[in-house]
Design a protein around this motif. Structure first.
Motif, short mmCIF file in Angstrom:
data_model
loop_
_atom_site.label_atom_id
_atom_site.label_comp_id
_atom_site.label_asym_id
_atom_site.label_seq_id
_atom_site.Cartn_x
_atom_site.Cartn_y
_atom_site.Cartn_z
N GLN A 1 10.24 11.65 13.49
CA GLN A 1 8.98 12.30 13.43
C GLN A 1 7.92 11.27 13.40
N ILE A 2 6.91 11.35 13.93
CA ILE A 2 5.69 10.22 14.34
C ILE A 2 4.68 10.80 13.57
N THR A 3 4.07 9.93 13.04
CA THR A 3 2.84 10.27 12.18
C THR A 3 1.77 9.10 12.63
N PHE A 4 0.59 9.67 13.36
CA PHE A 4 -0.54 8.71 13.34
C PHE A 4 -1.14 8.32 12.33
N LEU A 5 -1.07 7.28 11.73
CA LEU A 5 -1.70 6.69 10.62
C LEU A 5 -3.02 6.49 10.81
N GLY A 6 -3.29 5.84 12.00
CA GLY A 6 -4.77 5.57 12.46
C GLY A 6 -5.10 5.49 13.96
N THR A 7 -5.88 5.72 14.62
CA THR A 7 -6.07 5.78 15.97
C THR A 7 -7.46 4.95 16.56
N SER B 1 12.39 4.87 7.29
CA SER B 1 10.95 4.93 7.38
C SER B 1 10.17 3.63 7.94
N ILE B 2 9.78 3.46 9.13
CA ILE B 2 9.18 2.30 9.66
C ILE B 2 7.67 2.49 10.16
N ILE B 3 6.85 1.41 9.98
CA ILE B 3 5.43 1.61 10.07
C ILE B 3 5.27 0.42 11.18
N ILE B 4 4.66 0.63 12.21
CA ILE B 4 4.18 -0.31 13.33
C ILE B 4 2.74 -0.73 12.96
N ARG C 1 3.12 -4.57 -1.52
CA ARG C 1 3.43 -4.67 -3.06
C ARG C 1 4.03 -3.34 -3.83
N ALA C 2 3.31 -2.32 -3.26
CA ALA C 2 3.73 -1.05 -4.12
C ALA C 2 5.06 -0.68 -3.93
N TYR C 3 5.53 -1.06 -2.49
CA TYR C 3 6.88 -0.57 -2.14
C TYR C 3 7.92 -1.74 -2.76
N ASN C 4 7.24 -2.64 -2.77
CA ASN C 4 8.47 -3.82 -3.61
C ASN C 4 8.40 -3.42 -4.93
N PHE C 5 7.60 -3.13 -5.78
CA PHE C 5 7.84 -2.62 -6.99
C PHE C 5 8.70 -1.31 -7.13
N ARG D 1 -3.49 0.99 2.98
CA ARG D 1 -3.40 1.72 1.54
C ARG D 1 -3.87 3.15 1.44
N GLN D 2 -4.92 3.06 2.20
CA GLN D 2 -5.42 4.64 2.51
C GLN D 2 -4.60 5.61 3.36
N GLN D 3 -4.14 5.05 4.12
CA GLN D 3 -3.07 5.93 5.22
C GLN D 3 -1.77 6.15 4.18
N ALA D 4 -1.38 5.20 3.86
CA ALA D 4 -0.21 5.41 3.01
C ALA D 4 -0.35 6.68 1.90
N LEU D 5 -1.47 6.41 1.26
CA LEU D 5 -1.72 7.59 0.19
C LEU D 5 -1.99 8.71 0.97
N ARG D 6 -2.75 8.84 1.97
CA ARG D 6 -3.13 10.35 2.66
C ARG D 6 -1.67 10.88 3.26
N GLU D 7 -0.75 10.03 3.78
CA GLU D 7 0.22 10.78 4.10
C GLU D 7 1.41 10.70 3.19
N TYR D 8 1.07 10.37 2.00
CA TYR D 8 2.21 10.33 1.03
C TYR D 8 3.53 9.65 1.24
N ILE D 9 3.31 8.38 1.98
CA ILE D 9 4.55 7.83 2.14
C ILE D 9 5.17 7.06 1.05
N GLN D 10 6.26 7.67 0.35
CA GLN D 10 6.79 7.23 -0.83
C GLN D 10 7.84 5.99 -0.66
N HIS D 11 8.36 5.97 0.63
CA HIS D 11 9.39 4.87 0.66
C HIS D 11 8.94 4.03 2.11
N LEU D 12 9.42 2.87 2.13
CA LEU D 12 9.25 2.24 3.42
C LEU D 12 10.33 1.12 3.63
#
Length: 255
Positions: A2-8, A46-49, A87-91, A56-67
């Motif tokens: 699954q591919i999600t465009f976080l920003g274009t 779960s991988i982000i390019i 940092r949020a994913y580190n924690f 931050r806004q993109q991860a919240l919008r798409e509810y990316i809980q794990h990276l």
């Protein structure tokens, strides 16, 4: 996959601050473009390019809980400015974040985020595990997922695109060698940057991108890194070949 465009969007995003043009005033949600980034869910990972200033806004919008990992195409700020927000994913995950990039890019990150790499570190800073991409011709693994690097030029700056299975992603380029184009050929889905109509020093124009994609002839193609100068989404898309679409923020593809 699954591919999600976080920003274009391009480096300024769309709308551009203070701009009164029709695109920047558009009410069409597809004309609201954050800085360019894409999220891959592949082989259970779960991988982000690229993590730009809107990460931050993109991860919240798409509810990316794990990276599982972050991969960088190059060092420009509109692609790297969100690194602190891992940092949020580190924690949550209680582990360092693997960050994949060419050595030159990793060195730039060390300069821009000196506090992350300082000898005496402030509590709560991002925890990263640097993973250098040492070859632009050999496939490497991102947490077990094969990534094939594709060399491109962004004016005179060498940048990387990536082929992951039948998905190819190239942004911030205005030159692809014949060898790079052959690497892309046969992909089911290709994403390519198309900044605007007029010639640009470091990005493909709309027509240049269409010409490349027409030659490569994937089943589906999407354009990204779009500026307000390209025009309104619905009007531009109506002029494109049927297999080429404009990507938009939040668009999801299954492959």
């Amino acid at each position: 996959m699954q591919i999600t465009f976080l920003g274009t969007g391009t480096s300024q995003g769309v709308p551009v601050i203070g701009c009164p043009c029709a695109v920047c005033r558009s009410l069409d949600y597809r004309d609201k473009r954050l800085r360019v980034s894409v999220h891959l869910q592949v082989q259970g990972k779960s991988i982000i390019i690229d993590s730009g200033p809107d990460f931050r806004q993109q991860a919240l919008r798409e509810y990316i809980q794990h990276l599982d990992a972050l991969v960088f195409t190059h060092e420009h700020k509109d692609h790297t400015a969100g690194l602190d927000d891992i940092r949020a994913y580190n924690f949550r995950q209680q582990q360092d974040m693997p960050v994949y990039a060419e050595p030159r890019v990793l060195e730039q990150l060390k300069q821009e985020y000196a506090y992350i790499f300082a000898e005496h570190r402030y509590p709560g800073i991002p925890q990263v595990q640097l993973q250098p991409i040492l070859s632009d011709t050999e496939t490497f693994l991102v947490e077990g997922v094969p990534f094939e690097p594709i060399r491109a030029l962004h004016y005179k700056l060498p940048v990387l695109g990536f082929r992951v299975g039948n998905f190819t992603y190239v942004t911030d380029a205005n030159y692809l060698s014949p060898e790079a184009l052959e690497q892309m050929r046969g992909s089911e889905v290709i994403v390519l940057n198309a900044l605007r109509h007029e010639k640009h020093i470091s990005h493909f124009t709309l027509q240049e991108a269409v010409d490349i994609l027409t030659d490569l002839a994937p089943k589906r193609a999407y354009l990204t890194h779009i500026s307000h100068q390209l025009g309104r989404h619905r009007e531009v898309e109506a002029t494109l070949p049927s297999f080429i679409r404009l990507a938009y923020d939040g668009l999801r593809l299954a492959l």
